[in-house]
Design a protein around this motif. Structure first.
Motif, PDB file in Angstrom:
ATOM      1  N   ASN A 116       0.848  -1.195   0.000  1.00  8.03           N
ATOM      2  CA  ASN A 116       0.000   0.000   0.000  1.00  8.03           C
ATOM      3  C   ASN A 116       0.885   1.247   0.000  1.00  8.03           C
ATOM      4  N   ASN A 117       0.471   2.263  -0.730  1.00  3.13           N
ATOM      5  CA  ASN A 117       1.177   3.555  -0.789  1.00  3.13           C
ATOM      6  C   ASN A 117       2.682   3.414  -1.042  1.00  3.13           C
ATOM      7  N   PRO A 118       3.058   2.724  -2.122  1.00  4.69           N
ATOM      8  CA  PRO A 118       4.493   2.534  -2.370  1.00  4.69           C
ATOM      9  C   PRO A 118       5.191   3.854  -2.691  1.00  4.69           C
ATOM     10  N   ALA A 119       6.421   3.966  -2.194  1.00 10.45           N
ATOM     11  CA  ALA A 119       7.238   5.161  -2.448  1.00 10.45           C
ATOM     12  C   ALA A 119       8.668   4.717  -2.711  1.00 10.45           C
ATOM     13  N   VAL A 120       9.375   5.528  -3.487  1.00 12.08           N
ATOM     14  CA  VAL A 120      10.752   5.231  -3.854  1.00 12.08           C
ATOM     15  C   VAL A 120      11.476   6.562  -4.014  1.00 12.08           C
ATOM     16  N   THR A 121      12.784   6.561  -3.829  1.00 14.91           N
ATOM     17  CA  THR A 121      13.570   7.767  -4.102  1.00 14.91           C
ATOM     18  C   THR A 121      14.107   7.688  -5.520  1.00 14.91           C
ATOM     19  N   VAL A 122      14.526   8.840  -6.046  1.00  6.74           N
ATOM     20  CA  VAL A 122      15.151   8.858  -7.369  1.00  6.74           C
ATOM     21  C   VAL A 122      16.366   7.926  -7.313  1.00  6.74           C
ATOM     22  N   ASN A 123      16.493   7.081  -8.306  1.00 10.03           N
ATOM     23  CA  ASN A 123      17.533   6.054  -8.432  1.00 10.03           C
ATOM     24  C   ASN A 123      17.375   4.899  -7.440  1.00 10.03           C
ATOM     25  N   GLY A 124      16.356   4.941  -6.607  1.00  9.40           N
ATOM     26  CA  GLY A 124      16.076   3.832  -5.690  1.00  9.40           C
ATOM     27  C   GLY A 124      15.078   2.875  -6.323  1.00  9.40           C
ATOM     28  N   THR A 125      14.802   1.770  -5.632  1.00 11.56           N
ATOM     29  CA  THR A 125      13.838   0.788  -6.156  1.00 11.56           C
ATOM     30  C   THR A 125      12.841   0.398  -5.071  1.00 11.56           C
ATOM     31  N   VAL A 126      11.693  -0.031  -5.521  1.00 15.80           N
ATOM     32  CA  VAL A 126      10.685  -0.616  -4.649  1.00 15.80           C
ATOM     33  C   VAL A 126      10.065  -1.788  -5.422  1.00 15.80           C
ATOM     34  N   SER A 157       9.404  -8.041 -13.491  1.00 16.40           N
ATOM     35  CA  SER A 157       9.040  -8.679 -12.227  1.00 16.40           C
ATOM     36  C   SER A 157       8.415  -7.683 -11.240  1.00 16.40           C
ATOM     37  N   GLY A 158       8.110  -6.461 -11.681  1.00 17.12           N
ATOM     38  CA  GLY A 158       7.443  -5.484 -10.822  1.00 17.12           C
ATOM     39  C   GLY A 158       8.376  -4.629  -9.998  1.00 17.12           C
ATOM     40  N   LEU A 159       9.666  -4.631 -10.322  1.00 19.08           N
ATOM     41  CA  LEU A 159      10.621  -3.785  -9.598  1.00 19.08           C
ATOM     42  C   LEU A 159      10.597  -2.385 -10.219  1.00 19.08           C
ATOM     43  N   VAL A 160      10.224  -1.397  -9.399  1.00 21.24           N
ATOM     44  CA  VAL A 160      10.095  -0.012  -9.867  1.00 21.24           C
ATOM     45  C   VAL A 160      11.372   0.742  -9.505  1.00 21.24           C
ATOM     46  N   THR A 161      11.887   1.498 -10.486  1.00 23.17           N
ATOM     47  CA  THR A 161      13.062   2.346 -10.262  1.00 23.17           C
ATOM     48  C   THR A 161      12.647   3.798 -10.425  1.00 23.17           C
ATOM     49  N   GLY A 162      12.927   4.606  -9.391  1.00 23.15           N
ATOM     50  CA  GLY A 162      12.596   6.031  -9.447  1.00 23.15           C
ATOM     51  C   GLY A 162      13.524   6.762 -10.414  1.00 23.15           C
ATOM     52  N   VAL A 163      12.959   7.651 -11.252  1.00 21.23           N
ATOM     53  CA  VAL A 163      13.741   8.425 -12.232  1.00 21.23           C
ATOM     54  C   VAL A 163      13.710   9.910 -11.890  1.00 21.23           C
ATOM     55  N   ALA A 164      12.526  10.445 -11.586  1.00 22.30           N
ATOM     56  CA  ALA A 164      12.375  11.866 -11.255  1.00 22.30           C
ATOM     57  C   ALA A 164      11.229  12.006 -10.265  1.00 22.30           C
ATOM     58  N   ALA A 165      11.295  13.027  -9.420  1.00 21.89           N
ATOM     59  CA  ALA A 165      10.278  13.238  -8.394  1.00 21.89           C
ATOM     60  C   ALA A 165       8.897  13.412  -9.023  1.00 21.89           C
ATOM     61  N   GLY A 166       7.884  12.832  -8.361  1.00 23.50           N
ATOM     62  CA  GLY A 166       6.504  12.935  -8.824  1.00 23.50           C
ATOM     63  C   GLY A 166       5.735  11.667  -8.476  1.00 23.50           C
ATOM     64  N   THR A 167       4.571  11.560  -9.056  1.00 25.26           N
ATOM     65  CA  THR A 167       3.735  10.369  -8.852  1.00 25.26           C
ATOM     66  C   THR A 167       3.468   9.746 -10.209  1.00 25.26           C
ATOM     67  N   VAL A 168       3.534   8.428 -10.254  1.00 26.64           N
ATOM     68  CA  VAL A 168       3.334   7.719 -11.519  1.00 26.64           C
ATOM     69  C   VAL A 168       2.484   6.473 -11.274  1.00 26.64           C
ATOM     70  N   ALA A 169       1.606   6.197 -12.220  1.00 29.89           N
ATOM     71  CA  ALA A 169       0.781   4.988 -12.144  1.00 29.89           C
ATOM     72  C   ALA A 169       1.553   3.824 -12.754  1.00 29.89           C
TER      73      ALA A 169
END
Length: 191
Positions: A116-126, A157-169
């Motif tokens: 729930n409410n996933p968050a990641v930093t730029v260049n980080g992963t979730v 496999s569903g690994l999200v990598t942050g690129v730039a600040a914001g919200t993305v679906a």
């Protein structure tokens, strides 16, 4: 001396078996006499029951009441035998047989994403997870995609990598052709 009265012969039913998700649907013609009932048994092709006029087709011998919607569950190549019988004494009057087709694969009906409410930093992963319903779906594969790859990307496999600040679906779509999909918003925070 009077010759014995010949025993009546068993009438005929026509069965049509078609695949459905998780089983088969069997239609029986002609429609049963209103004073009678239908019972069925599914067996291997080489183990079909022998049924004669007036034979009793009882539950103790593996006969089941035929479902009103015609939905049964067998495997490809098995034979369904349907018998119309009297309600008093379960005496056989008509019989039909059909070879069952392979059941259609069970399709995905829903996908739940987490956390729930996933968050990641730029260049980080979730890591996102997808739980597919029903549990017995034939193909639980998921296609992942990002609505805006300039903010976050997602791998197979569903690994999200942050690129730039914001919200993305981030969208998860079932691979089984069912058309089922869902999305979750991922917040990308500045590093």
């Amino acid at each position: 001396m009077t010759p014995p009265t010949p025993k009546p012969t068993l009438g005929s039913l026509t069965l049509n078996a078609v695949a459905r998700e998780g089983g088969q649907t069997v239609t029986v013609t002609p429609a049963k006499d209103s004073a009678n009932m239908l019972r069925y048994k599914i067996t291997a092709a080489d183990a079909k029951p022998t049924v004669n006029y007036d034979d009793a087709c009882i539950s103790a011998d593996g006969w089941q009441d035929f479902p009103s919607n015609g939905q049964v569950s067998g495997t490809s190549g098995q034979v369904i035998t349907v018998v119309e019988m009297t309600t008093q004494g379960a005496k056989a009057r008509k019989k039909g047989e059909a070879v069952l087709p392979a059941p259609s694969p069970i399709r995905v009906t829903g996908i739940t994403l987490g956390p729930n409410n996933p968050a990641v930093t730029v260049n980080g992963t979730v890591q996102l997870t997808a739980t597919v319903a029903p549990d017995n779906a034939a193909n639980k594969g998921i296609d992942w995609s990002s609505a805006d790859a300039t903010k976050a990307t997602v791998n197979s496999s569903g690994l999200v990598t942050g690129v730039a600040a914001g919200t993305v679906a981030i969208k998860a779509a079932a691979k089984d052709g069912s058309g089922v999909n869902t999305s979750i918003n991922v917040t990308v925070n500045a590093a």
